[in-house]
Motif scaffolding. Structure first.
Motif, PDB file in Angstrom:
ATOM      1  N   ARG A 270     -19.570  57.490  -8.615  1.00 66.77           N
ATOM      2  CA  ARG A 270     -19.594  58.951  -8.242  1.00 66.77           C
ATOM      3  C   ARG A 270     -21.072  59.120  -7.072  1.00 66.77           C
ATOM      4  N   ILE A 271     -22.116  58.291  -7.507  1.00 68.61           N
ATOM      5  CA  ILE A 271     -23.326  58.145  -6.916  1.00 68.61           C
ATOM      6  C   ILE A 271     -23.222  58.017  -5.488  1.00 68.61           C
ATOM      7  N   LYS A 272     -23.441  59.058  -4.701  1.00 72.54           N
ATOM      8  CA  LYS A 272     -23.518  58.606  -2.997  1.00 72.54           C
ATOM      9  C   LYS A 272     -24.778  58.695  -2.626  1.00 72.54           C
ATOM     10  N   GLY A 273     -25.837  59.635  -2.990  1.00 76.92           N
ATOM     11  CA  GLY A 273     -27.082  59.445  -2.483  1.00 76.92           C
ATOM     12  C   GLY A 273     -28.125  59.499  -3.642  1.00 76.92           C
ATOM     13  N   TYR A 274     -29.422  59.326  -2.858  1.00 76.74           N
ATOM     14  CA  TYR A 274     -30.432  59.024  -4.089  1.00 76.74           C
ATOM     15  C   TYR A 274     -31.676  59.738  -3.392  1.00 76.74           C
ATOM     16  N   VAL A 275     -32.368  60.604  -4.017  1.00 77.93           N
ATOM     17  CA  VAL A 275     -33.756  61.195  -3.608  1.00 77.93           C
ATOM     18  C   VAL A 275     -34.834  61.101  -4.615  1.00 77.93           C
ATOM     19  N   PRO A 276     -35.342  59.688  -4.270  1.00 74.08           N
ATOM     20  CA  PRO A 276     -36.547  59.415  -5.261  1.00 74.08           C
ATOM     21  C   PRO A 276     -37.858  60.149  -4.748  1.00 74.08           C
TER      22      PRO A 276
ATOM     23  N   ILE B 282     -30.016  67.373   0.303  1.00 72.34           N
ATOM     24  CA  ILE B 282     -28.787  67.090  -0.548  1.00 72.34           C
ATOM     25  C   ILE B 282     -27.477  67.599   0.010  1.00 72.34           C
ATOM     26  N   ASP B 283     -27.710  68.483   1.109  1.00 64.72           N
ATOM     27  CA  ASP B 283     -26.527  69.425   1.486  1.00 64.72           C
ATOM     28  C   ASP B 283     -25.184  68.523   1.390  1.00 64.72           C
ATOM     29  N   GLY B 284     -24.123  68.994   0.931  1.00 61.42           N
ATOM     30  CA  GLY B 284     -23.159  68.189   0.877  1.00 61.42           C
ATOM     31  C   GLY B 284     -22.752  67.454  -0.284  1.00 61.42           C
ATOM     32  N   TYR B 285     -23.511  67.242  -1.076  1.00 59.43           N
ATOM     33  CA  TYR B 285     -23.314  66.496  -2.365  1.00 59.43           C
ATOM     34  C   TYR B 285     -23.596  67.514  -3.598  1.00 59.43           C
ATOM     35  N   ASN B 286     -23.280  66.968  -4.859  1.00 61.28           N
ATOM     36  CA  ASN B 286     -23.665  67.494  -6.031  1.00 61.28           C
ATOM     37  C   ASN B 286     -24.758  67.080  -6.457  1.00 61.28           C
TER      38      ASN B 286
END
Ligand SMILES: C[S@@+](CC[C@H](N)C(=O)[O-])C[C@H]1O[C@@H](n2cnc3c(N)ncnc32)[C@H](O)[C@@H]1O
Length: 322
Positions: free
Chosen positions: A102-108, A151-155
């Motif tokens: 389910r993980i599509k993005g990552y912001v470290p 993170i626009d568009g992702y939960n």
């Protein structure tokens, strides 16, 4: 976010390291922020600490992620992006990525710029379909509108593993949780690691290991001052000193002067007497029921609690109270 790799440098440390160290070392009780232990060298030492037999934190948390894999994976919102505070190495996010599609993005988000860049690029090589936007920033000073745009568009799922929350003061924790509420909103989640109270013996071994790696990590503050603040202090004039403060349920790391010391940072004169210490980090140890109650008072619902087999550590899955 688009499918890509981005990096934003909010240059959090350039001014504050010098100013904070001068303020901290000119007080009667000398103290520096734990974030200053982390430049690239400090991050490398921390990685070595994670490999130590005595440092139970990383192993306990990884054991939890293994055992609770299915539960955590199903609890994550679909199409989500993980915002990690103080990301450090790619070890734990890689574990989560293995758990969940389910993980599509990552912001470290990390203060240690060079290490952050290396780790997030390495992760992108291993997961080229992941949207990664690394941010070099102080996680206590985030612009939540900026994060929302990224993170626009992702939960959103805020991830704060390790025992980093224990390094913060009570005010900082409240501030961080208020900020987190804004980031995750009604649909998002938070995955939070909490280090639990345990025997003094186990704690002291973890923060004063037999190989002396934690001592090198702590003394890196002095080397960093020499590198960045043009001081010329002999790090051998300090000893790593870890104590368990029973009244406050916390481990404290100090640098203890082995002799009278005297040096300058620019125009500021710093003096330490023999045996005087610089308090470099506190690591608070919690009771899970007390901490859950506190989370409740600031608007979080504890959805799930996962322990390791020794009950040394706990991972909490949180959402906002409706
Ligand atoms: C104890 S390490 C934990 C690393 C990793 N999250 C883990 O669980 O193994 C703390 C990390 O947070 C970063 N850090 C500490 N204070 C920070 C701050 N105020 N803002 C951003 N990053 C910070 C450090 O550079 C380091 O990478």
């Amino acid at each position: 976010m688009k499918m890509s790799f981005d990096f934003t440098d909010l240059a959090p440390t350039t001014v504050s390291f010098r100013d904070d160290v001068i303020v901290g070392l000119t007080q009667q009780l000398k103290k520096t922020s734990p974030m200053h232990l982390y430049d690239e060298r400090g991050s490398q030492f921390f990685e070595q600490i994670c490999e130590l037999e005595e440092y139970y934190v990383t192993r306990a948390e990884m054991e939890i992620f293994d055992a609770a894999a299915l539960h955590i994976s199903e609890a994550l919102p679909s199409n989500c992006t993980i915002v990690e505070y103080g990301s450090g190495s790619d070890r734990k996010i890689s574990q989560l990525l293995k758990l969940s599609k389910r993980i599509k993005g990552y912001v470290p988000i990390d203060i240690s710029k060079t290490f952050l860049l290396k780790m997030s690029k390495k992760l992108w090589q291993n997961y080229p379909h992941l949207d990664i936007h690394a941010i070099c920033a102080n996680f206590l000073q985030l612009d939540t509108d900026h994060i929302a745009k990224i993170i626009d568009g992702y939960n959103p799922v805020v991830f704060f593993p390790g025992s980093s929350i224990g390094n913060l003061s009570a005010d900082e924790i409240t501030k961080l949780l208020m900020q987190t509420k804004k980031i995750i909103g009604g649909q998002g989640k938070m995955i939070l690691g909490i280090d639990l109270q345990k025997t003094e013996e186990v704690l002291l071994q973890a923060y004063d290991d037999s190989k002396g790696v934690t001592a090198l990590f702590n003394k890196n503050l002095i080397h960093r001052m020499n590198r960045e603040l043009q001081t010329n202090i002999d790090a051998n004039c300090f000893k790593h000193h870890a104590i368990y403060n029973e009244n406050k349920n916390r481990i404290e790391m100090h640098l203890k002067a082995l002799q009278d010391l005297h040096f300058w940072i620019g125009d500021y004169e710093i003096t330490l007497q023999k045996n005087e210490t610089i308090h470099t980090e506190s690591s608070q140890k919690y009771n899970v029921d007390d901490f859950s109650r506190f989370l409740n008072t600031v608007g979080f619902k504890v959805e799930s609690i996962f322990f390791d087999t020794k009950k040394y550590f706990v991972v909490l899955l949180l959402a906002l109270k409706k």
